[in-house]
Motif scaffolding. Structure first.
Motif, short mmCIF file in Angstrom:
data_model
loop_
_atom_site.label_atom_id
_atom_site.label_comp_id
_atom_site.label_asym_id
_atom_site.label_seq_id
_atom_site.Cartn_x
_atom_site.Cartn_y
_atom_site.Cartn_z
N ALA A 114 0.83 -1.20 0.00
CA ALA A 114 0.00 0.00 0.00
C ALA A 114 0.87 1.25 0.00
O ALA A 114 1.70 1.44 0.89
N VAL A 115 0.67 2.09 -1.00
CA VAL A 115 1.33 3.39 -1.05
C VAL A 115 0.52 4.38 -0.22
O VAL A 115 1.06 5.17 0.56
N GLN A 116 -0.77 4.34 -0.39
CA GLN A 116 -1.73 5.08 0.42
C GLN A 116 -3.07 4.40 0.22
O GLN A 116 -3.17 3.38 -0.46
N SER A 117 -4.12 4.91 0.84
CA SER A 117 -5.42 4.26 0.78
C SER A 117 -5.88 4.03 -0.67
O SER A 117 -5.98 4.98 -1.45
N GLY A 118 -6.10 2.76 -1.02
CA GLY A 118 -6.62 2.43 -2.33
C GLY A 118 -5.59 2.45 -3.44
O GLY A 118 -5.96 2.32 -4.62
N LEU A 119 -4.31 2.60 -3.11
CA LEU A 119 -3.25 2.63 -4.14
C LEU A 119 -2.14 1.67 -3.74
O LEU A 119 -1.56 1.79 -2.66
N TYR A 120 -1.85 0.70 -4.64
CA TYR A 120 -0.87 -0.34 -4.35
C TYR A 120 0.18 -0.40 -5.45
O TYR A 120 -0.08 -0.05 -6.61
N VAL A 121 1.37 -0.89 -5.08
CA VAL A 121 2.49 -0.92 -6.02
C VAL A 121 3.20 -2.26 -5.99
O VAL A 121 3.21 -2.96 -4.97
N SER A 122 3.79 -2.62 -7.12
CA SER A 122 4.58 -3.83 -7.26
C SER A 122 5.65 -3.57 -8.31
O SER A 122 5.44 -2.79 -9.24
N PRO A 123 6.81 -4.23 -8.22
CA PRO A 123 7.80 -4.11 -9.27
C PRO A 123 7.53 -5.03 -10.45
O PRO A 123 8.27 -5.02 -11.44
N HIS A 124 6.48 -5.84 -10.34
CA HIS A 124 6.16 -6.83 -11.37
C HIS A 124 4.98 -6.39 -12.25
O HIS A 124 4.11 -5.66 -11.78
N ALA A 125 4.97 -6.87 -13.47
CA ALA A 125 3.85 -6.60 -14.39
C ALA A 125 2.69 -7.51 -14.01
O ALA A 125 2.54 -8.61 -14.53
N TRP A 126 1.86 -7.04 -13.09
CA TRP A 126 0.79 -7.86 -12.52
C TRP A 126 -0.59 -7.49 -13.04
O TRP A 126 -1.60 -8.00 -12.56
N GLU A 127 -0.65 -6.63 -14.03
CA GLU A 127 -1.93 -6.09 -14.49
C GLU A 127 -2.92 -7.18 -14.90
O GLU A 127 -4.10 -7.14 -14.53
N ASP A 128 -2.48 -8.15 -15.68
CA ASP A 128 -3.40 -9.20 -16.16
C ASP A 128 -3.98 -10.01 -15.01
O ASP A 128 -5.17 -10.38 -15.03
N LEU A 129 -3.16 -10.28 -14.01
CA LEU A 129 -3.64 -11.06 -12.86
C LEU A 129 -4.70 -10.28 -12.08
O LEU A 129 -5.72 -10.83 -11.66
N ILE A 130 -4.46 -8.99 -11.90
CA ILE A 130 -5.42 -8.17 -11.15
C ILE A 130 -6.70 -7.98 -11.96
O ILE A 130 -7.81 -8.03 -11.42
N LYS A 131 -6.56 -7.77 -13.26
CA LYS A 131 -7.75 -7.61 -14.10
C LYS A 131 -8.62 -8.86 -14.07
O LYS A 131 -9.85 -8.78 -14.03
N ALA A 132 -7.98 -10.02 -14.07
CA ALA A 132 -8.75 -11.27 -14.03
C ALA A 132 -9.51 -11.40 -12.71
O ALA A 132 -10.68 -11.81 -12.70
N GLU A 133 -8.86 -11.03 -11.60
CA GLU A 133 -9.53 -11.11 -10.31
C GLU A 133 -10.64 -10.07 -10.22
O GLU A 133 -11.73 -10.35 -9.70
N ALA A 134 -10.40 -8.86 -10.74
CA ALA A 134 -11.43 -7.82 -10.72
C ALA A 134 -12.64 -8.22 -11.55
O ALA A 134 -13.79 -7.97 -11.17
N ALA A 135 -12.37 -8.88 -12.70
CA ALA A 135 -13.48 -9.34 -13.54
C ALA A 135 -14.30 -10.40 -12.82
O ALA A 135 -15.53 -10.41 -12.89
N ARG A 136 -13.62 -11.29 -12.10
CA ARG A 136 -14.32 -12.33 -11.36
C ARG A 136 -15.20 -11.72 -10.27
O ARG A 136 -16.30 -12.21 -9.99
N LEU A 137 -14.74 -10.60 -9.69
CA LEU A 137 -15.49 -9.94 -8.62
C LEU A 137 -16.47 -8.90 -9.14
O LEU A 137 -17.26 -8.35 -8.37
N GLY A 138 -16.40 -8.60 -10.44
CA GLY A 138 -17.32 -7.64 -11.03
C GLY A 138 -17.01 -6.19 -10.70
O GLY A 138 -17.93 -5.36 -10.61
#
Length: 269
Positions: A114-138
């Motif tokens: 967490a960088v601050q509330s609602g904002l997170y960071v990673s050194p890895h290209a994780w966009e596809d993984l997060i998009k898949a989880e967000a799609a599953r959760l709607g």
């Protein structure tokens, strides 16, 4: 204990659990919880029963293979960091709070800080993984993605200093030191060629200790970690243990034997 065909032999399960210090009653209660949670389906009774992993259980097992590959690639200098920080922000309404909490848990599981509330960071290209989880959760429409090469938090912009600030590296390192000690002990036991049941018990113990060490580890690139990093030594010792386990014939070997095969061979072959 889940085998390659998705089943668990309860005879083996009770035997291994006994060697690990569990009573039959504890095993029965654990099985009931797994069935109630929809993780397994039970066929038969007692030690003659078979447990069959559900689709949800398989879904929770399979993603770890990619992380296993990444960690060993990084350890061997085959996945250098490109200097890019990957950020994801979200503002999900209170009306969908369960989905918001689930997404936050998924982001942290993927190594996000967490960088601050609602904002997170990673050194890895994780966009596809997060998009898949967000799609599953709607909740896909509530996400924002961005990348940066000049991340600055307060007055700090040095990548290694940022990593130390964002992630609890001291605590993670302590877990890896413990894994080093345990893996070294098991490696000695495996070199003595113990019987198959003891090998299976060691495999379960190794997997549990590995999980304990790796769950909070964001798998930061070596460029962001203090050196030497104990996680590298811990994983190499673990790979040597798995290489010995995999070199021996096993009847109906657990799925985790297959999961660790490639990672172990990348170090020992």
């Amino acid at each position: 204990m889940v085998r390659a065909d998705g089943t668990v032999d309860c005879g083996d399960l009770y035997t291994v659990a006994g060697l690990l210090g569990m009573t039959d009653q504890q095993v029965r209660l654990s099985i009931r919880r797994l069935v109630a949670d929809g993780r397994v389906v039970q066929e038969g009774r007692g030690r003659k029963a078979t447990l069959r992993a559900t689709a949800e259980t398989w879904r929770s097992i399979e993603p770890d293979i990619d992380f296993m590959r990444l960690m060993y690639q990084q350890d061997h200098g085959k996945a250098p960091w490109d200097g890019v920080w990957h950020l994801v922000g979200f503002a999900i309404p209170e009306s969908t709070r369960p989905a918001r909490d689930a997404l936050r848990e998924a982001i942290v599981y993927l190594g996000g800080a967490a960088v601050q509330s609602g904002l997170y960071v990673s050194p890895h290209a994780w966009e596809d993984l997060i998009k898949a989880e967000a799609a599953r959760l709607g909740v896909t429409d509530h996400l924002t993605f961005l990348t940066s090469r000049d991340l600055c938090i307060g007055t700090e912009s040095a990548p290694r200093a940022l990593a130390e600030r964002l992630w609890m590296l001291d605590e993670i390192a302590e877990r890896h030191v413990r894994l080093i000690e345990i893996a070294a002990t098991y490696l000695t036991r495996l070199r003595a060629d113990p019987p198959e049941t003891e090998q299976l018990t060691i495999a379960i113990e190794l997997a549990a200790e590995f999980t304990h060490a790796m769950e909070p580890d964001p798998l930061l690139p070596p460029e962001l970690l203090p050196q030497p990093w104990p996680g590298t030594e811990a994983r190499e010792l673990l790979a040597q243990c798995w290489a010995l386990l995999l070199s021996k014939p096993h009847h109906n070997a657990p799925r985790l034997f297959e999961v660790y095969t490639e990672a172990a061979r990348s170090v020992t072959v």
